[in-house]
Design a protein around this motif. Structure first.
Motif, PDB file in Angstrom:
ATOM      1  N   ASP A  32       0.927  -1.297   0.064  1.00 52.87           N
ATOM      2  CA  ASP A  32      -0.092  -0.099  -0.095  1.00 52.87           C
ATOM      3  C   ASP A  32       0.960   1.172  -0.033  1.00 52.87           C
ATOM      4  O   ASP A  32       1.885   1.350   0.740  1.00 52.87           O
ATOM      5  N   THR A  35       0.331   2.931   3.705  1.00 54.22           N
ATOM      6  CA  THR A  35       0.664   2.565   4.921  1.00 54.22           C
ATOM      7  C   THR A  35       2.088   1.724   4.746  1.00 54.22           C
ATOM      8  O   THR A  35       2.592   1.114   5.715  1.00 54.22           O
ATOM      9  N   GLU A  39      -0.304  -5.515   0.561  1.00 49.33           N
ATOM     10  CA  GLU A  39      -1.648  -5.649   0.211  1.00 49.33           C
ATOM     11  C   GLU A  39      -1.963  -6.684  -0.809  1.00 49.33           C
ATOM     12  O   GLU A  39      -3.089  -7.205  -0.762  1.00 49.33           O
ATOM     13  N   TRP A  40      -1.154  -6.867  -1.909  1.00 52.18           N
ATOM     14  CA  TRP A  40      -1.409  -7.994  -2.844  1.00 52.18           C
ATOM     15  C   TRP A  40      -0.148  -8.662  -3.311  1.00 52.18           C
ATOM     16  O   TRP A  40       0.919  -8.058  -3.088  1.00 52.18           O
ATOM     17  N   PRO A  55      -5.210 -11.233  -2.682  1.00 50.28           N
ATOM     18  CA  PRO A  55      -5.525 -10.377  -1.558  1.00 50.28           C
ATOM     19  C   PRO A  55      -4.622 -10.837  -0.330  1.00 50.28           C
ATOM     20  O   PRO A  55      -4.877 -11.808  -0.041  1.00 50.28           O
ATOM     21  N   GLU A  57      -4.324  -9.261   2.910  1.00 47.57           N
ATOM     22  CA  GLU A  57      -4.998  -8.971   4.036  1.00 47.57           C
ATOM     23  C   GLU A  57      -5.726 -10.109   4.595  1.00 47.57           C
ATOM     24  O   GLU A  57      -5.808 -10.531   5.906  1.00 47.57           O
ATOM     25  N   GLU A  92      -7.080  -1.883  -8.660  1.00 54.41           N
ATOM     26  CA  GLU A  92      -7.370  -2.082  -7.138  1.00 54.41           C
ATOM     27  C   GLU A  92      -8.755  -2.550  -7.006  1.00 54.41           C
ATOM     28  O   GLU A  92      -8.953  -3.568  -6.491  1.00 54.41           O
ATOM     29  N   TYR A  96     -10.828  -5.992  -5.636  1.00 53.91           N
ATOM     30  CA  TYR A  96     -11.549  -5.936  -4.382  1.00 53.91           C
ATOM     31  C   TYR A  96     -12.709  -6.428  -4.811  1.00 53.91           C
ATOM     32  O   TYR A  96     -13.538  -7.382  -4.147  1.00 53.91           O
ATOM     33  N   LEU A 103     -14.794  -2.751   0.289  1.00 52.67           N
ATOM     34  CA  LEU A 103     -13.714  -1.551  -0.181  1.00 52.67           C
ATOM     35  C   LEU A 103     -13.147  -0.804   0.772  1.00 52.67           C
ATOM     36  O   LEU A 103     -13.689  -0.733   1.797  1.00 52.67           O
ATOM     37  N   PRO A 104     -11.620  -0.542   0.740  1.00 55.28           N
ATOM     38  CA  PRO A 104     -10.976   0.025   1.806  1.00 55.28           C
ATOM     39  C   PRO A 104     -11.616   1.572   1.885  1.00 55.28           C
ATOM     40  O   PRO A 104     -11.982   1.919   0.942  1.00 55.28           O
ATOM     41  N   GLN A 105     -11.381   2.002   3.106  1.00 54.91           N
ATOM     42  CA  GLN A 105     -11.669   3.419   3.312  1.00 54.91           C
ATOM     43  C   GLN A 105     -10.808   4.364   2.949  1.00 54.91           C
ATOM     44  O   GLN A 105      -9.651   4.012   2.808  1.00 54.91           O
ATOM     45  N   GLY A 107      -7.780   6.796   2.483  1.00 51.79           N
ATOM     46  CA  GLY A 107      -6.666   6.977   3.466  1.00 51.79           C
ATOM     47  C   GLY A 107      -6.319   8.583   3.314  1.00 51.79           C
ATOM     48  O   GLY A 107      -6.809   9.370   2.612  1.00 51.79           O
TER      49      GLY A 107
END
Length: 130
Positions: A32, A35, A39-40, A55, A57, A92, A96, A103-105, A107
């Motif tokens: 990512d 961060t 991630e993948w 993924p 995570e 991305e 997902y 879906l990610p929030q 950032g």
């Protein structure tokens, strides 16, 4: 995924689906941009196979390799984007949706997708070195 794992240690490891069937070997790990978390992973499927993005995570690192909690067929049908390049936010999102993941929030820096590990600045796009 275990957060204390060095992403480079995944490269070259075998990858397995939820049933324990081998799906291939991890070619690259994508971090990512914000961060720096893995991630993948791009998994080379078959002898002349292509890379399938999985993924990290929701995956786990086990003694035998990377365990991906999806069926082999779904993994092999993942969108193909090629490896060694930065994933765009649109790519991305496709991943997902393909895996049915939330879906990610957004950032602090929205609009930046993951890039291969150890490539320097995100725009570099160099493949991960094993």
């Amino acid at each position: 995924m275990q957060t204390d794992i060095d992403p480079r240690s995944l490269i070259g490891r075998k990858a397995f689906d939820r049933a324990g069937t081998r799906i291939g070997t991890v070619d690259e790990v994508y971090l990512d941009d914000v961060t720096g978390a893995p991630e993948w992973a791009a998994v080379r499927t078959g002898f002349f196979g292509r890379d399938a993005f999985v993924p990290l995570e929701v995956s786990s690192v086990e003694e035998e390799g990377l365990r991906v909690p999806f069926d082999r067929a779904l993994i092999r049908q993942s969108p193909g984007f090629g490896v060694g390049r930065h994933l765009s936010p649109q790519q991305e999102l496709q991943l997902y949706r393909h895996y049915g993941l939330p879906l990610p929030q957004p950032g602090p820096e929205p609009g930046r997708g993951p890039g291969p590990a150890d490539t320097g600045p995100p725009a570099n796009g160099s493949p991960t070195a094993p």
